[in-house]
Structures are given as C-alpha cells and as structure tokens.
Scaffold this active site. Structure first.
Site, mmCIF file in Angstrom:
data_model
loop_
_atom_site.group_PDB
_atom_site.id
_atom_site.type_symbol
_atom_site.label_atom_id
_atom_site.label_comp_id
_atom_site.label_asym_id
_atom_site.label_seq_id
_atom_site.Cartn_x
_atom_site.Cartn_y
_atom_site.Cartn_z
ATOM 1 N N SER A 274 21.095 11.948 45.331
ATOM 2 C CA SER A 274 21.988 11.514 46.408
ATOM 3 C C SER A 274 22.944 12.630 46.816
ATOM 4 C CB SER A 274 22.786 10.276 45.980
ATOM 5 O OG SER A 274 21.931 9.178 45.807
ATOM 6 N N LYS B 151 32.572 10.408 40.922
ATOM 7 C CA LYS B 151 31.975 10.868 42.173
ATOM 8 C C LYS B 151 32.822 10.415 43.358
ATOM 9 C CE LYS B 151 27.178 10.590 40.516
ATOM 10 N NZ LYS B 151 25.876 9.956 40.735
ATOM 11 N N ARG C 8 15.305 12.473 35.982
ATOM 12 C CA ARG C 8 14.658 13.585 36.679
ATOM 13 C C ARG C 8 14.489 14.818 35.803
ATOM 14 N NH1 ARG C 8 19.142 13.471 41.093
ATOM 15 N NH2 ARG C 8 20.131 13.438 39.084
ATOM 16 N N HIS D 173 14.955 6.852 44.080
ATOM 17 C CA HIS D 173 15.475 5.545 43.656
ATOM 18 C C HIS D 173 14.474 4.444 43.979
ATOM 19 C CE1 HIS D 173 19.746 7.274 44.359
ATOM 20 N NE2 HIS D 173 19.582 7.163 43.045
#
Length: 164
Positions: A132, A42, A95, A18
């Site tokens: 994360s 999430k 990613r 990040h």
C-alpha cells in the site's frame, strides 16, 4: 462448527496482493472477516470508512464468494474482535523475510492473549512486491497504479480532488 478467520490490515489502499490473499483465505474458511484496523505507526491516506467501502466494491467486482464480511475495528485488541465474532484464526499475507520478522511476535502474542492462531499466506509472485505504501507513493507522484490495485481503487485514486 464453522471455521471463522480474520484478515486484518490497514488496507490503505487495498492492493491486488491483498485481494489475492483474501480470495484464497475465503476458499479455506467458512466465514472470512476482512478487518480494517488503524495502525498508529502509519499516516493514513484514506479514512477507515472509505477503505471499507473500497474493499467491499473490490470484492464485489472480483466476484468473490458470499462468505466475506468487510468491517473495521478501532477499540481494543485484535483478539477481542476475534473472540466477539468466534474467529480462531488470523490470516496474514507475507511478502518477504521482513514481513515474517514483523508478524511473528504479534502472532505469538495473539496466541498467548486469545488463543488465536495466525496463518501466513504467500501472495502470488505477480503481487509479491506490491505494498500500500508503494501505491500511495506512485499515486502521489501522478503515476499509474492500475497494475497494483483493483479497478475501483485505481478509479478512485485517479479522480482529481478525492485524495489530497
């Protein structure tokens, strides 16, 4: 005319990947808003206010420029926030092909709803595997997260009692 961009994310917690994207985006745009948003898909580890604080400290420790504002948004559409602050661009770190597949429909809808374009930045290869959720798993199992997160986050996660 000032070029304003927003880097949205849950940042739960912020990772070195990040930070890499934030640093590079801050070099491209005149003003960069790092926006902590709630992701209903999430389960959050950290409260939003804690995430904002950790991001601010990580950016300060890294010595990034003074054109970065860290804040949060929990009401309305992301394009509404962009309109409120005059941002015309969203910056998203990508990613893998999985991220592209996930982000593409949102990018199209954000352009349709608010005229906001999305720019995808690839992280440096050293951080392309970090997420994360990976950091949360490693931390929960007592592993060392220092290779994956800014020092302020590593210190926070390693303090017993701060995170359950």
């Amino acid at each position: 005319m000032s070029r304003i961009a927003v880097v949205p994310g849950s940042f739960d917690p912020i990772t070195l990947g990040h930070l890499d994207v934030i640093e590079r985006a801050a070099g491209i745009f005149d003003e960069l808003h790092v926006l902590v948003v709630h992701n209903p898909d999430k389960a959050a580890l950290l409260p939003i206010a804690q995430r904002v604080s950790l991001i601010q400290e990580a950016i300060a420790e890294a010595g990034f420029g003074d054109n970065i504002l860290v804040t949060s948004w929990s009401v309305g559409l992301l394009v509404d926030y962009c309109r409120d602050v005059g941002a015309t661009v969203l910056v998203k770190g990508i990613r893998s092909q999985v991220d592209v597949a996930y982000e593409t429909p949102m990018a199209i809808v954000n352009r349709d709803l608010g005229g906001v374009e999305t720019v995808f930045l690839l992280p440096s290869p050293a951080h392309s595997h970090v997420s994360s959720s990976l950091v949360r798993q490693v931390s929960a199992l007592g592993g060392d997260v220092t290779p994956y997160v800014p020092p302020v986050v590593a210190r926070f996660l390693q303090v017993p009692g701060d995170v359950e």
